[in-house]
Design an enzyme around this catalytic site. Structure first.
Site, mmCIF file in Angstrom:
data_model
loop_
_atom_site.group_PDB
_atom_site.id
_atom_site.type_symbol
_atom_site.label_atom_id
_atom_site.label_comp_id
_atom_site.label_asym_id
_atom_site.label_seq_id
_atom_site.Cartn_x
_atom_site.Cartn_y
_atom_site.Cartn_z
ATOM 1 N N TYR A 51 19.639 -32.348 -25.280
ATOM 2 C CA TYR A 51 20.748 -31.826 -24.848
ATOM 3 C C TYR A 51 21.335 -30.489 -25.514
ATOM 4 C CZ TYR A 51 21.656 -35.928 -21.827
ATOM 5 O OH TYR A 51 21.505 -36.911 -20.938
ATOM 6 N N GLU A 128 11.484 -31.115 -19.858
ATOM 7 C CA GLU A 128 12.103 -32.639 -20.116
ATOM 8 C C GLU A 128 10.704 -33.536 -19.888
ATOM 9 O OE1 GLU A 128 16.710 -31.964 -18.616
ATOM 10 O OE2 GLU A 128 15.417 -33.171 -17.574
HETATM 11 P P1 IDP Z 1 24.422 -33.778 -15.222
HETATM 12 O O1 IDP Z 1 23.645 -34.946 -16.005
HETATM 13 O O2 IDP Z 1 24.922 -34.174 -14.107
HETATM 14 O O3 IDP Z 1 23.356 -32.744 -15.027
HETATM 15 P P2 IDP Z 1 25.515 -32.184 -17.341
HETATM 16 O O4 IDP Z 1 26.883 -31.144 -16.988
HETATM 17 O O5 IDP Z 1 24.198 -31.703 -17.541
HETATM 18 O O6 IDP Z 1 25.649 -33.345 -16.060
HETATM 19 O O7 IDP Z 1 25.955 -33.118 -18.760
HETATM 20 C C1 IDP Z 1 24.937 -33.814 -19.285
HETATM 21 C C2 IDP Z 1 25.424 -35.125 -19.599
HETATM 22 O O8 IDP Z 1 26.693 -35.009 -20.503
HETATM 23 C C3 IDP Z 1 26.115 -35.715 -18.259
HETATM 24 O O9 IDP Z 1 25.269 -36.730 -17.633
HETATM 25 C C4 IDP Z 1 27.311 -36.873 -19.087
HETATM 26 O O10 IDP Z 1 26.746 -37.939 -19.748
HETATM 27 C C5 IDP Z 1 27.894 -36.069 -20.403
HETATM 28 N N1 IDP Z 1 28.871 -35.195 -19.844
HETATM 29 C C6 IDP Z 1 28.920 -34.360 -18.925
HETATM 30 N N2 IDP Z 1 30.211 -33.644 -18.876
HETATM 31 C C7 IDP Z 1 30.995 -34.527 -19.731
HETATM 32 C C8 IDP Z 1 32.493 -34.718 -20.034
HETATM 33 O O11 IDP Z 1 33.367 -33.957 -19.579
HETATM 34 N N3 IDP Z 1 32.727 -35.838 -21.031
HETATM 35 C C9 IDP Z 1 31.910 -36.479 -21.584
HETATM 36 N N4 IDP Z 1 30.407 -36.346 -21.185
HETATM 37 C C10 IDP Z 1 30.177 -35.595 -20.377
#
Ligand code: IDP
Ligand code: MG
Length: 138
Positions: A51, A128
């Site tokens: 990540y 990935e």
């Molecule tokens: P995605 O998984 O839909 O691509 P991303 O923005 O890439 O979303 O974020 C990666 C992961 O980080 C998300 O799937 C979720 O588990 C976590 N995440 C994203 N936004 C938040 C937040 O605002 N609070 C807590 N965890 C978050």
């Protein structure tokens, strides 16, 4: 194979809650074919690497701890238009905002514990995939 491959992880919450079979059934029903699958547990360091693009985000540390807290299932999936079709199948990041019929709507518990990961672009899908399956030939 570019354009026909995506990478996914079933996240710790969904495995702990016994939802793996139902999730994979939804993926296969949508026409995806499993190319690789592994049940494994990330170390905190490897979760951080996976990540890394979110390093500056406020949720990064907690997300890495969560993803390393218990096993995940890593999967490589094939289908034409794999990345976009898989993102449509999993739904919005926040399960509360995910469309009806999506995996996150059905199985997500919170924005962090949202049951499943899906690659966001063809290039990311390859990176990935290699992160978990370095020897897999695509
Ligand atoms: P995605 O998984 O839909 O691509 P991303 O923005 O890439 O979303 O974020 C990666 C992961 O980080 C998300 O799937 C979720 O588990 C976590 N995440 C994203 N936004 C938040 C937040 O605002 N609070 C807590 N965890 C978050
Ligand atoms: Mg993402």
């Amino acid at each position: 194979m570019t354009g026909s491959v995506t990478f996914s992880m079933i996240k710790p919450d969904a495995i702990q809650d016994g939802q793996v079979g139902q999730i994979i059934a939804m993926i296969e029903a949508r026409g995806f074919c499993l190319k690789a699958l592994e049940l494994t547990q990330l170390t905190l360091a490897r979760a951080g690497q996976f990540y890394a693009m979110h390093k500056e985000r406020p949720f990064y540390e907690q997300l890495c701890k969560y993803m390393a807290s218990s096993p995940i299932i890593a999967m490589v999936l094939t289908k034409p238009n794999a990345v976009a079709d898989f993102r449509a199948l999993i739904g919005a990041t926040d399960p509360a905002e995910a469309a009806p019929g999506t995996i996150r709507k059905r199985f997500g518990k919170s924005i962090e514990g949202n049951a499943i990961h899906g690659s966001d672009a063809d290039e990311t899908a390859l990176i990935e995939t290699r992160f978990f399956f370095p020897k897999l030939s695509l």
